[in-house]
Design a protein around this motif. Structure first.
Motif, mmCIF file in Angstrom:
data_model
loop_
_atom_site.group_PDB
_atom_site.id
_atom_site.type_symbol
_atom_site.label_atom_id
_atom_site.label_comp_id
_atom_site.label_asym_id
_atom_site.label_seq_id
_atom_site.Cartn_x
_atom_site.Cartn_y
_atom_site.Cartn_z
ATOM 1 N N UNK A 14 6.574 4.345 -17.699
ATOM 2 C CA UNK A 14 7.455 3.218 -17.333
ATOM 3 C C UNK A 14 7.396 2.365 -18.667
ATOM 4 N N UNK A 15 8.536 1.928 -19.026
ATOM 5 C CA UNK A 15 8.756 1.169 -20.186
ATOM 6 C C UNK A 15 8.022 -0.243 -20.096
ATOM 7 N N UNK A 16 7.419 -0.479 -21.193
ATOM 8 C CA UNK A 16 6.492 -1.641 -21.076
ATOM 9 C C UNK A 16 7.274 -2.977 -20.904
ATOM 10 N N UNK A 17 8.597 -3.048 -21.285
ATOM 11 C CA UNK A 17 9.139 -4.395 -20.712
ATOM 12 C C UNK A 17 9.481 -4.263 -19.447
ATOM 13 N N UNK A 18 9.664 -3.275 -18.554
ATOM 14 C CA UNK A 18 9.761 -3.413 -17.283
ATOM 15 C C UNK A 18 8.511 -3.684 -16.332
ATOM 16 N N UNK A 19 7.365 -3.218 -16.991
ATOM 17 C CA UNK A 19 6.072 -3.601 -16.658
ATOM 18 C C UNK A 19 5.978 -5.060 -16.874
ATOM 19 N N UNK A 20 6.250 -5.527 -17.744
ATOM 20 C CA UNK A 20 6.103 -7.138 -18.096
ATOM 21 C C UNK A 20 7.062 -7.782 -16.979
ATOM 22 N N UNK A 21 8.185 -7.441 -16.697
ATOM 23 C CA UNK A 21 8.986 -8.114 -15.777
ATOM 24 C C UNK A 21 8.545 -8.147 -14.577
ATOM 25 N N UNK A 22 7.893 -7.154 -14.262
ATOM 26 C CA UNK A 22 7.320 -6.969 -12.621
ATOM 27 C C UNK A 22 5.903 -7.939 -12.758
ATOM 28 N N UNK A 23 5.409 -8.108 -13.811
ATOM 29 C CA UNK A 23 4.325 -9.084 -13.809
ATOM 30 C C UNK A 23 5.087 -10.501 -13.719
ATOM 31 N N UNK A 24 5.814 -10.974 -14.221
ATOM 32 C CA UNK A 24 6.667 -12.102 -14.379
ATOM 33 C C UNK A 24 7.338 -12.630 -13.125
ATOM 34 N N UNK A 25 7.657 -11.503 -12.271
ATOM 35 C CA UNK A 25 8.384 -11.655 -10.957
ATOM 36 C C UNK A 25 7.398 -11.598 -9.979
ATOM 37 N N UNK A 26 6.089 -11.172 -10.323
ATOM 38 C CA UNK A 26 4.974 -11.130 -9.135
ATOM 39 C C UNK A 26 4.798 -9.967 -8.538
ATOM 40 N N UNK A 27 5.506 -9.002 -8.871
ATOM 41 C CA UNK A 27 5.278 -7.625 -8.241
ATOM 42 C C UNK A 27 4.048 -7.096 -8.261
ATOM 43 N N UNK A 28 3.383 -6.818 -6.935
ATOM 44 C CA UNK A 28 2.112 -6.392 -7.026
ATOM 45 C C UNK A 28 2.113 -4.971 -6.070
ATOM 46 N N UNK A 29 0.805 -4.400 -5.890
ATOM 47 C CA UNK A 29 0.975 -3.324 -4.913
ATOM 48 C C UNK A 29 1.506 -3.580 -3.485
ATOM 49 N N UNK A 30 1.194 -4.787 -3.085
ATOM 50 C CA UNK A 30 1.777 -5.087 -1.655
ATOM 51 C C UNK A 30 3.143 -5.401 -1.600
ATOM 52 N N UNK A 31 3.624 -5.864 -2.658
ATOM 53 C CA UNK A 31 5.149 -6.167 -2.677
ATOM 54 C C UNK A 31 5.914 -4.751 -2.919
ATOM 55 N N UNK A 32 5.543 -4.125 -3.715
ATOM 56 C CA UNK A 32 6.015 -2.713 -3.754
ATOM 57 C C UNK A 32 6.100 -1.845 -2.425
ATOM 58 N N UNK A 33 5.072 -1.908 -1.794
ATOM 59 C CA UNK A 33 4.873 -1.388 -0.236
ATOM 60 C C UNK A 33 6.255 -1.876 0.536
ATOM 61 N N UNK A 34 6.707 -3.035 0.155
ATOM 62 C CA UNK A 34 7.621 -3.767 1.206
ATOM 63 C C UNK A 34 8.948 -3.868 0.605
ATOM 64 N N UNK A 35 9.128 -3.413 -0.579
ATOM 65 C CA UNK A 35 10.553 -3.601 -1.263
ATOM 66 C C UNK A 35 11.176 -2.166 -0.892
ATOM 67 N N UNK A 36 12.590 -2.249 -0.895
ATOM 68 C CA UNK A 36 13.385 -1.190 -0.858
ATOM 69 C C UNK A 36 13.281 -0.459 -1.954
ATOM 70 N N UNK A 37 14.139 0.829 -1.953
ATOM 71 C CA UNK A 37 14.159 1.632 -3.022
ATOM 72 C C UNK A 37 15.140 1.159 -4.039
ATOM 73 N N UNK A 38 16.110 0.410 -3.721
ATOM 74 C CA UNK A 38 17.320 -0.372 -4.481
ATOM 75 C C UNK A 38 16.422 -1.415 -5.132
ATOM 76 N N UNK A 39 15.832 -2.210 -4.702
ATOM 77 C CA UNK A 39 14.969 -3.337 -5.315
ATOM 78 C C UNK A 39 13.777 -2.794 -6.410
ATOM 79 N N UNK A 40 13.197 -1.592 -6.119
ATOM 80 C CA UNK A 40 12.363 -1.004 -6.972
ATOM 81 C C UNK A 40 13.019 -0.340 -8.171
ATOM 82 N N UNK A 41 14.267 0.113 -8.104
ATOM 83 C CA UNK A 41 15.087 0.699 -9.112
ATOM 84 C C UNK A 41 15.238 -0.260 -9.947
#
Length: 73
Positions: A14-41
């Motif tokens: 996964x591109x490093x800039x996408x990982x960094x954006x997830x960190x900025x947006x506070x996306x963690x394991x618990x959040x990923x589990x409740x996100x829609x596929x569209x949001x994860x995309x």
């Protein structure tokens, strides 16, 4: 964001800039589990990577919950 999640995302290339954006947006394991596929995309472009990360997060959360129960006993 948890280190094991970052490591997993990097192992999936996964591109490093996408990982960094997830960190900025506070996306963690618990959040990923409740996100829609569209949001994860928005963070993880590949469908296979999205499916893999959901599976990874669910497994980690299940292990975390088991450890919590054992610690209480």
């Amino acid at each position: 964001m948890e280190e094991d999640l970052k490591t997993f995302l990097r192992s999936r290339h996964v591109p490093e800039e996408d990982i960094k954006q997830m960190k900025v947006d506070k996306i963690d394991r618990r959040v990923i589990c409740i996100m829609t596929d569209e949001e994860r995309a928005k963070y993880i472009p590949s469908n296979g990577d999205r499916l893999a990360v959901v599976s990874f997060c669910k497994q980690r959360e299940a292990n975390f919950n088991k450890e919590g129960v054992l610690n209480r006993v």
